[in-house]
Design a protein around this motif. Structure first.
Motif, mmCIF file in Angstrom:
data_model
loop_
_atom_site.group_PDB
_atom_site.id
_atom_site.type_symbol
_atom_site.label_atom_id
_atom_site.label_comp_id
_atom_site.label_asym_id
_atom_site.label_seq_id
_atom_site.Cartn_x
_atom_site.Cartn_y
_atom_site.Cartn_z
ATOM 1 N N UNK A 41 42.025 44.939 36.478
ATOM 2 C CA UNK A 41 42.145 43.973 37.573
ATOM 3 C C UNK A 41 41.404 42.680 37.240
ATOM 4 N N UNK A 42 41.998 41.574 37.653
ATOM 5 C CA UNK A 42 41.344 40.268 37.605
ATOM 6 C C UNK A 42 41.441 39.661 38.996
ATOM 7 N N UNK A 43 40.301 39.293 39.548
ATOM 8 C CA UNK A 43 40.256 38.815 40.926
ATOM 9 C C UNK A 43 40.249 37.297 40.961
ATOM 10 N N UNK A 44 41.120 36.740 41.791
ATOM 11 C CA UNK A 44 41.061 35.316 42.116
ATOM 12 C C UNK A 44 40.417 35.198 43.493
ATOM 13 N N UNK A 45 39.184 34.723 43.532
ATOM 14 C CA UNK A 45 38.477 34.582 44.802
ATOM 15 C C UNK A 45 38.950 33.320 45.517
ATOM 16 N N UNK A 46 39.235 33.466 46.795
ATOM 17 C CA UNK A 46 39.636 32.340 47.641
ATOM 18 C C UNK A 46 38.418 31.981 48.481
ATOM 19 N N UNK A 56 46.266 26.657 51.239
ATOM 20 C CA UNK A 56 46.126 25.630 50.204
ATOM 21 C C UNK A 56 45.371 26.165 48.994
ATOM 22 N N UNK A 57 44.298 26.924 49.256
ATOM 23 C CA UNK A 57 43.527 27.499 48.152
ATOM 24 C C UNK A 57 44.314 28.602 47.449
ATOM 25 N N UNK A 58 45.052 29.403 48.209
ATOM 26 C CA UNK A 58 45.869 30.467 47.622
ATOM 27 C C UNK A 58 46.930 29.880 46.689
ATOM 28 N N UNK A 59 47.619 28.838 47.128
ATOM 29 C CA UNK A 59 48.654 28.216 46.300
ATOM 30 C C UNK A 59 48.059 27.664 45.002
#
Length: 525
Positions: free
Chosen positions: A2-7, A79-82
């Motif tokens: 897993x690689x996490x993209x923190x929002x 906006x951050x998710x995109x």
């Protein structure tokens, strides 16, 4: 892996945000940041400059001004998710965090945790059927349009709400959506995020609806995930450990909460106090550590609730009018065995039933699975039994066709005892006083969820005296109430003394009471 993209949604303390981004990306994860447009341009520039050379950090392409309870919070998140979806094509999970959040597990543990179960983590309870909303508006959040911020324009906000109510301007909820509600701190798989972004492009009607709902950050993602993802792939929980006080305010964690936080079954926690520098340093070092083993006991919420509630005098709710006006019946006699050691009270009930023909029911207001007759559903759950306690007891008297009934009650349930003692019926109480060893208190704490197998010795040192004092406090409260027809059966008393107490309680000859108690294992653990 897993690689996490923190929002990350944030609005203050640029130095802390920089440190948080550096810590969370050092182990291979990434981050998309939305910094509230209400904040100063200098602070935002400081964050961007400090993280400009970090390829694992990106920023929302458009900053907006955020307000509590507004759609702006959801839009900022989107906006951050995109930005994260575009910048980090290898991110497998997207996780919401705030500037007040910190990891309470290592990255190694978090990645293994997410790899172990292919699912989304989001609280999503039925908006209308659940009791997730404790106070304030509920249906009005959805069925009326909200254009103003309640905190900034309170009078106008409620004027607009009342005007819509008077004019009958209710609106329909999108027919194909089941509105859900829950915490905004979710962790979603990449596929789910892509489905959500595709859905909002195709459904402008849904977007129009949520843009004018109140506090949509508690309903938007929660509803769409349930709408788009198979139920078996959703875990209805958050991976961020947070607690709220009795006043609805988030509980803040300090330096001495380190061990408690690590033992919770969560990956992050909020809110961490800005002054808890030692806690921040230790948790910051933890995220990049390897080979750390975590002993999860998960007693945090129950322990907090127990400890902060000691010694309270006031009560939150008064009696309902239909409870105070009803009665079990003047000719009826309710016999209550009050005992902290439930197995001792149940054993005593067994002795009594063996010698007397009196219906007896165990801890019906404490144990969900207490054996009860079918009374039309009123007996189905503990909340129902407590809400309709007098009605339930009347129905039990009628069911057994008796004017005498014995029940067991935990001494902590003082309000229940007061209610029954205030009834027009005759209420007799037998308080069974037991002795409590440290081993018993440890087992008791584990049985009720205050502690677990991995609770630290330091926690036990604080917890055992507190539980012991709590038991004494409950007994003192019962005596201070000066209930009529209150007697005590004591483990330290002689058989003759206890027989006299039981005889008064049951209104039987002392010889009969002695016969009932003639067993040396009544108080055995």
């Amino acid at each position: 892996m897993a690689t996490i993209a923190f929002i990350l949604l944030c609005h203050k303390d640029p130095e802390a945000i920089i440190q948080q981004a550096q810590r969370l990306t050092a182990a291979g994860d990434c981050m998309a940041i939305h910094f509230d447009a209400n904040a100063g341009a200098a602070d935002y520039a400081k964050i961007r400059d400090a993280l400009a050379d970090n390829p694992r950090v990106t920023f929302a392409k458009r900053r907006i001004k955020c307000g509590w309870g507004e759609w702006s919070l959801v839009q900022a998140t989107l906006n951050a998710v995109e930005a994260a979806v575009d910048a980090f094509p290898r991110a497998t999970h997207f996780m919401m965090v705030s500037g007040d959040c910190m990891a309470i597990k290592s990255a190694e543990y978090a990645h293994e945790f997410l790899d172990a179960d292919d699912c989304d983590y989001v609280e999503s309870f039925d908006f209308f059927e659940s009791d997730w909303i404790k106070t304030g508006m509920k249906d009005e959040r959805l069925i009326y349009r909200h254009y103003l911020n309640e905190r900034k324009h309170k009078r106008l906000f409620y004027w607009a709400l009342e005007t819509q109510r008077k004019l009958g301007l209710k609106r329909a909820i999108p027919e194909d959506l089941q509105i859900m509600i829950g915490s905004q701190w979710w962790c979603l798989r990449r596929r789910t995020i892509e489905w959500i972004l595709d859905f909002i492009r195709k459904r402008p009607d849904v977007m129009r609806f949520f843009r004018t709902t109140w506090i949509p950050d508690e309903t938007f993602f929660q509803t769409l995930v349930r709408h788009l993802v198979p139920e078996g792939e959703i875990r209805c929980r958050t991976l961020t450990f947070l607690m709220f006080s009795d006043y609805g305010m988030p509980v803040t964690f300090y330096n001495d909460h380190y061990d408690l936080l690590l033992s919770q079954d969560f990956l992050f926690a909020r809110k961490i106090s800005p002054e808890a520098t030692e806690l921040k340093e230790r948790l910051g070092d933890l995220y990049s550590a390897t080979g750390v083993r975590f002993k999860v006991s998960n007693e945090g919420r129950s322990l907090y609730k127990f400890l902060v509630g000691r010694g309270r005098i006031g009560r939150r709710f008064g009696q309902r009018f239909w409870e105070t006006e009803s009665t079990l019946g003047r000719e009826r006699e309710l016999l209550i065995v009050v005992c902290k050691k439930w197995h001792v009270a149940k054993r005593l009930l067994g002795f009594i039933k063996h010698h007397m023909d009196v219906p007896a029911i165990e801890y019906l207001f404490s144990e969900e699975d207490t054996l009860l007759p079918d009374l039309g559903g009123i007996q189905a759950s503990l909340p129902k039994r407590m809400r309709h306690q007098r009605a339930l007891m009347r129905m039990l008297f009628d069911y057994f066709n008796t004017n005498r009934l014995i029940i067991c009650v935990d001494p902590a349930n003082i309000e229940l005892l007061r209610d029954f003692a205030g009834d027009r019926s005759v209420t007799r109480m037998l308080e069974v006083e037991c002795e409590f060893s440290d081993d018993f208190l440890v087992g008791h704490a584990m049985r009720i969820g205050l502690a677990g197998e991995h609770t630290s010795p330091e926690t036990w040192e604080r917890l055992i005296p507190t539980i012991r004092y709590d038991i004494v406090y409950e007994s003192d409260t019962i005596r201070d109430a000066e209930f009529e027809n209150h007697t005590r059966l004591r483990q330290s008393a002689s058989l003759d003394e206890n027989a006299a107490s039981l005889a008064r309680f049951l209104s039987i000859p002392q010889d009969k009471a002695r016969e009932i108690l003639d067993a040396d294992y009544l108080f055995s653990d």
